[in-house]
Design a protein around this motif. Structure first.
Motif, PDB file in Angstrom:
ATOM      1  N   ASP A 159       0.841  -1.197   0.000  1.00 34.91           N
ATOM      2  CA  ASP A 159       0.000   0.000   0.000  1.00 34.91           C
ATOM      3  C   ASP A 159       0.880   1.253   0.000  1.00 34.91           C
ATOM      4  OD1 ASP A 159      -1.604   2.255   1.474  1.00 34.91           O
ATOM      5  OD2 ASP A 159      -3.116   0.788   0.866  1.00 34.91           O
ATOM      6  N   ASP A 160       0.543   2.207  -0.849  1.00 39.79           N
ATOM      7  CA  ASP A 160       1.367   3.410  -0.997  1.00 39.79           C
ATOM      8  C   ASP A 160       1.470   4.231   0.285  1.00 39.79           C
ATOM      9  OD1 ASP A 160       1.951   2.853  -3.619  1.00 39.79           O
ATOM     10  OD2 ASP A 160       0.352   4.099  -4.439  1.00 39.79           O
ATOM     11  N   ASP A 161       0.456   4.175   1.139  1.00 39.92           N
ATOM     12  CA  ASP A 161       0.451   4.985   2.360  1.00 39.92           C
ATOM     13  C   ASP A 161       1.177   4.306   3.522  1.00 39.92           C
ATOM     14  OD1 ASP A 161      -1.000   6.962   1.093  1.00 39.92           O
ATOM     15  OD2 ASP A 161      -2.938   6.152   1.725  1.00 39.92           O
ATOM     16  N   VAL A 162       1.490   3.039   3.384  1.00 38.98           N
ATOM     17  CA  VAL A 162       2.135   2.278   4.458  1.00 38.98           C
ATOM     18  C   VAL A 162       3.645   2.389   4.324  1.00 38.98           C
ATOM     19  CG1 VAL A 162       2.509  -0.016   5.436  1.00 38.98           C
ATOM     20  CG2 VAL A 162       0.207   0.674   4.705  1.00 38.98           C
ATOM     21  N   GLN A 163       4.297   2.802   5.400  1.00 43.80           N
ATOM     22  CA  GLN A 163       5.747   2.910   5.426  1.00 43.80           C
ATOM     23  C   GLN A 163       6.412   1.635   5.953  1.00 43.80           C
ATOM     24  OE1 GLN A 163       6.261   5.508   3.294  1.00 43.80           O
ATOM     25  NE2 GLN A 163       7.946   6.177   4.599  1.00 43.80           N
ATOM     26  N   LYS A 164       5.913   1.106   7.078  1.00 41.84           N
ATOM     27  CA  LYS A 164       6.515  -0.085   7.674  1.00 41.84           C
ATOM     28  C   LYS A 164       5.431  -0.960   8.295  1.00 41.84           C
ATOM     29  CE  LYS A 164      10.768   2.412   8.872  1.00 41.84           C
ATOM     30  NZ  LYS A 164      11.624   2.898   9.974  1.00 41.84           N
ATOM     31  N   VAL A 165       5.679  -2.258   8.268  1.00 47.80           N
ATOM     32  CA  VAL A 165       4.779  -3.228   8.893  1.00 47.80           C
ATOM     33  C   VAL A 165       5.610  -4.119   9.811  1.00 47.80           C
ATOM     34  CG1 VAL A 165       3.118  -5.090   8.540  1.00 47.80           C
ATOM     35  CG2 VAL A 165       3.283  -3.234   6.847  1.00 47.80           C
ATOM     36  N   TYR A 166       5.188  -4.238  11.060  1.00 49.05           N
ATOM     37  CA  TYR A 166       5.858  -5.106  12.017  1.00 49.05           C
ATOM     38  C   TYR A 166       4.881  -6.194  12.465  1.00 49.05           C
ATOM     39  CZ  TYR A 166       9.115  -1.188  12.242  1.00 49.05           C
ATOM     40  OH  TYR A 166      10.010  -0.204  11.908  1.00 49.05           O
ATOM     41  N   HIS A 167       5.423  -7.366  12.791  1.00 49.03           N
ATOM     42  CA  HIS A 167       4.579  -8.475  13.238  1.00 49.03           C
ATOM     43  C   HIS A 167       5.387  -9.378  14.150  1.00 49.03           C
ATOM     44  CE1 HIS A 167       6.721 -11.199  10.506  1.00 49.03           C
ATOM     45  NE2 HIS A 167       6.633 -10.231   9.603  1.00 49.03           N
ATOM     46  N   ASN A 168       4.723 -10.284  14.830  1.00 52.00           N
ATOM     47  CA  ASN A 168       5.435 -11.189  15.737  1.00 52.00           C
ATOM     48  C   ASN A 168       5.374 -12.632  15.255  1.00 52.00           C
ATOM     49  OD1 ASN A 168       2.739 -11.693  16.361  1.00 52.00           O
ATOM     50  ND2 ASN A 168       3.103 -11.901  18.560  1.00 52.00           N
ATOM     51  N   LEU A 169       5.369 -12.806  13.938  1.00 53.19           N
ATOM     52  CA  LEU A 169       5.390 -14.142  13.352  1.00 53.19           C
ATOM     53  C   LEU A 169       6.811 -14.689  13.369  1.00 53.19           C
ATOM     54  CD1 LEU A 169       4.126 -16.469  11.731  1.00 53.19           C
ATOM     55  CD2 LEU A 169       4.434 -15.096   9.651  1.00 53.19           C
ATOM     56  N   GLU A 170       7.010 -15.832  13.956  1.00 58.65           N
ATOM     57  CA  GLU A 170       8.304 -16.509  13.952  1.00 58.65           C
ATOM     58  C   GLU A 170       8.475 -17.191  12.605  1.00 58.65           C
ATOM     59  OE1 GLU A 170      11.873 -17.620  14.751  1.00 58.65           O
ATOM     60  OE2 GLU A 170      10.814 -16.821  16.486  1.00 58.65           O
ATOM     61  N   ILE A 171       9.520 -16.829  11.882  1.00 60.92           N
ATOM     62  CA  ILE A 171       9.740 -17.361  10.536  1.00 60.92           C
ATOM     63  C   ILE A 171      10.924 -18.311  10.560  1.00 60.92           C
ATOM     64  CG2 ILE A 171      10.240 -16.760   8.138  1.00 60.92           C
ATOM     65  CD1 ILE A 171       8.922 -14.102   8.547  1.00 60.92           C
ATOM     66  N   THR A 172      10.689 -19.565  10.150  1.00 59.66           N
ATOM     67  CA  THR A 172      11.770 -20.548  10.095  1.00 59.66           C
ATOM     68  C   THR A 172      12.639 -20.282   8.865  1.00 59.66           C
ATOM     69  OG1 THR A 172      10.514 -22.133   8.761  1.00 59.66           O
ATOM     70  CG2 THR A 172      10.217 -22.243  11.163  1.00 59.66           C
ATOM     71  N   ASP A 173      13.819 -20.894   8.852  1.00 63.53           N
ATOM     72  CA  ASP A 173      14.705 -20.741   7.696  1.00 63.53           C
ATOM     73  C   ASP A 173      14.022 -21.258   6.429  1.00 63.53           C
ATOM     74  OD1 ASP A 173      16.683 -19.649   9.275  1.00 63.53           O
ATOM     75  OD2 ASP A 173      17.707 -21.562   9.598  1.00 63.53           O
ATOM     76  N   GLU A 174      13.279 -22.343   6.562  1.00 61.24           N
ATOM     77  CA  GLU A 174      12.588 -22.901   5.395  1.00 61.24           C
ATOM     78  C   GLU A 174      11.500 -21.951   4.899  1.00 61.24           C
ATOM     79  OE1 GLU A 174      13.170 -24.508   8.216  1.00 61.24           O
ATOM     80  OE2 GLU A 174      14.708 -25.934   7.529  1.00 61.24           O
ATOM     81  N   GLN A 175      10.769 -21.351   5.821  1.00 64.30           N
ATOM     82  CA  GLN A 175       9.724 -20.407   5.429  1.00 64.30           C
ATOM     83  C   GLN A 175      10.335 -19.144   4.836  1.00 64.30           C
ATOM     84  OE1 GLN A 175       7.693 -20.128   9.183  1.00 64.30           O
ATOM     85  NE2 GLN A 175       6.233 -21.746   8.679  1.00 64.30           N
ATOM     86  N   LEU A 176      11.512 -18.737   5.352  1.00 64.12           N
ATOM     87  CA  LEU A 176      12.199 -17.583   4.803  1.00 64.12           C
ATOM     88  C   LEU A 176      12.544 -17.815   3.332  1.00 64.12           C
ATOM     89  CD1 LEU A 176      13.477 -14.817   5.273  1.00 64.12           C
ATOM     90  CD2 LEU A 176      15.530 -15.977   6.100  1.00 64.12           C
ATOM     91  N   GLU A 177      12.939 -19.038   3.009  1.00 66.03           N
ATOM     92  CA  GLU A 177      13.245 -19.348   1.610  1.00 66.03           C
ATOM     93  C   GLU A 177      12.009 -19.239   0.736  1.00 66.03           C
ATOM     94  OE1 GLU A 177      16.124 -19.861   0.171  1.00 66.03           O
ATOM     95  OE2 GLU A 177      17.143 -19.514   2.086  1.00 66.03           O
ATOM     96  N   ARG A 178      10.836 -19.522   1.313  1.00 61.20           N
ATOM     97  CA  ARG A 178       9.593 -19.441   0.526  1.00 61.20           C
ATOM     98  C   ARG A 178       9.237 -18.029   0.142  1.00 61.20           C
ATOM     99  NH1 ARG A 178       6.478 -24.352   1.617  1.00 61.20           N
ATOM    100  NH2 ARG A 178       4.531 -23.275   1.177  1.00 61.20           N
ATOM    101  N   LEU A 179       9.816 -17.043   0.831  1.00 62.29           N
ATOM    102  CA  LEU A 179       9.530 -15.648   0.503  1.00 62.29           C
ATOM    103  C   LEU A 179      10.062 -15.270  -0.876  1.00 62.29           C
ATOM    104  CD1 LEU A 179      10.303 -13.851   3.885  1.00 62.29           C
ATOM    105  CD2 LEU A 179       8.073 -14.431   2.934  1.00 62.29           C
TER     106      LEU A 179
END
Length: 248
Positions: free
Chosen positions: A227-247
């Protein structure tokens, strides 16, 4: 790797894999314009502008674009931006904190509310998830062979570092929010320039999800970041190394 460093690595890797460079540039240039309008067009006398310019350079934003953004913000014809935040929950109870900069409040709140609803989240009231995050200074410094890790660690601690984690490419430095300026001064003293330096909201606890649940949350995160109006998004999702690769 510490939680703070992993968070920085996730943000950096995701940014490197993100094909929407124009969106990234737009957000960085908007921050420059806002900083110039707020504190003037001289980076030496305007710490927020200096930081915004530094972060833009770290993302290879062209110099001409940076100068135009400064001129736009410091001129009388600059957009009248307002900074505001939204808090809520994504799917599966993941806390989401959104920072926005907008020239149309009605458009922004309608868009953010719509995205939370569309992707299975719920927009909350101010304070509903803020307490789940700590404000920390996060510095990402390119590592060189000439650096002496022990000596530099002592210098960083003297500048207020809570953590200084070294990997093959970068040094990840974490400070308390109140020590952010002190760390910038220390880096100037030791003649180091951070590739990125910013105040981030670091989760105090994390939510772990399976791959299907992870993907459902990331649809909301990606839509908000787009979204053009959004500067930053923070969350508390724990991301595994395998899930990071899926990004990718």
């Amino acid at each position: 790797m510490s939680g703070h460093s992993k968070w920085s690595t996730i943000k950096r890797k995701k940014g490197a894999l993100d094909a929407k460079r124009a969106k990234i540039f737009t957000k960085l240039l908007k921050e420059i314009s806002v900083a110039a309008k707020e504190g003037g067009d001289d980076p030496d006398g305007n710490p927020r502008l200096r930081l915004a310019v530094q972060n833009a350079k770290g993302q290879n934003v062209p110099k001409d674009n940076i100068e135009r953004a400064i001129n736009k913000g410091s001129g009388n014809d600059g957009a009248d931006y307002t900074e505001l935040t939204y808090e809520g929950y994504g799917p599966n109870g993941v806390a989401v904190f959104v920072e926005c900069t907008t020239d149309n409040l009605n458009r922004t709140v309608a868009s953010v509310r719509s995205l939370f609803s569309k992707y299975g989240g719920s927009l909350g009231v101010n304070g509903s998830v803020d307490y789940m995050f700590d404000r920390k200074g996060i510095f990402l410094i390119k590592r060189t062979k000439q650096m002496n890790q022990d000596d530099l660690t002592l210098e960083l601690i003297d500048g207020g570092a809570e953590e200084a984690d070294f990997d093959d490419e970068y040094i990840h430095v974490t400070t308390a929010m109140e020590d952010f300026g002190s760390m910038q001064t220390k880096l100037d003293e030791v003649k180091l320039e951070a590739e990125t330096a910013e105040l981030q909201r670091i989760p105090t606890n994390y939510v772990s999800l399976d791959d299907e649940q992870f993907e459902s949350v990331m649809k909301l995160i990606d839509a908000l970041e787009d979204d053009d109006d959004v500067q930053k998004v923070y969350h508390n999702l724990e991301i595994t190394d395998e899930q990071l690769e899926r990004l990718s």
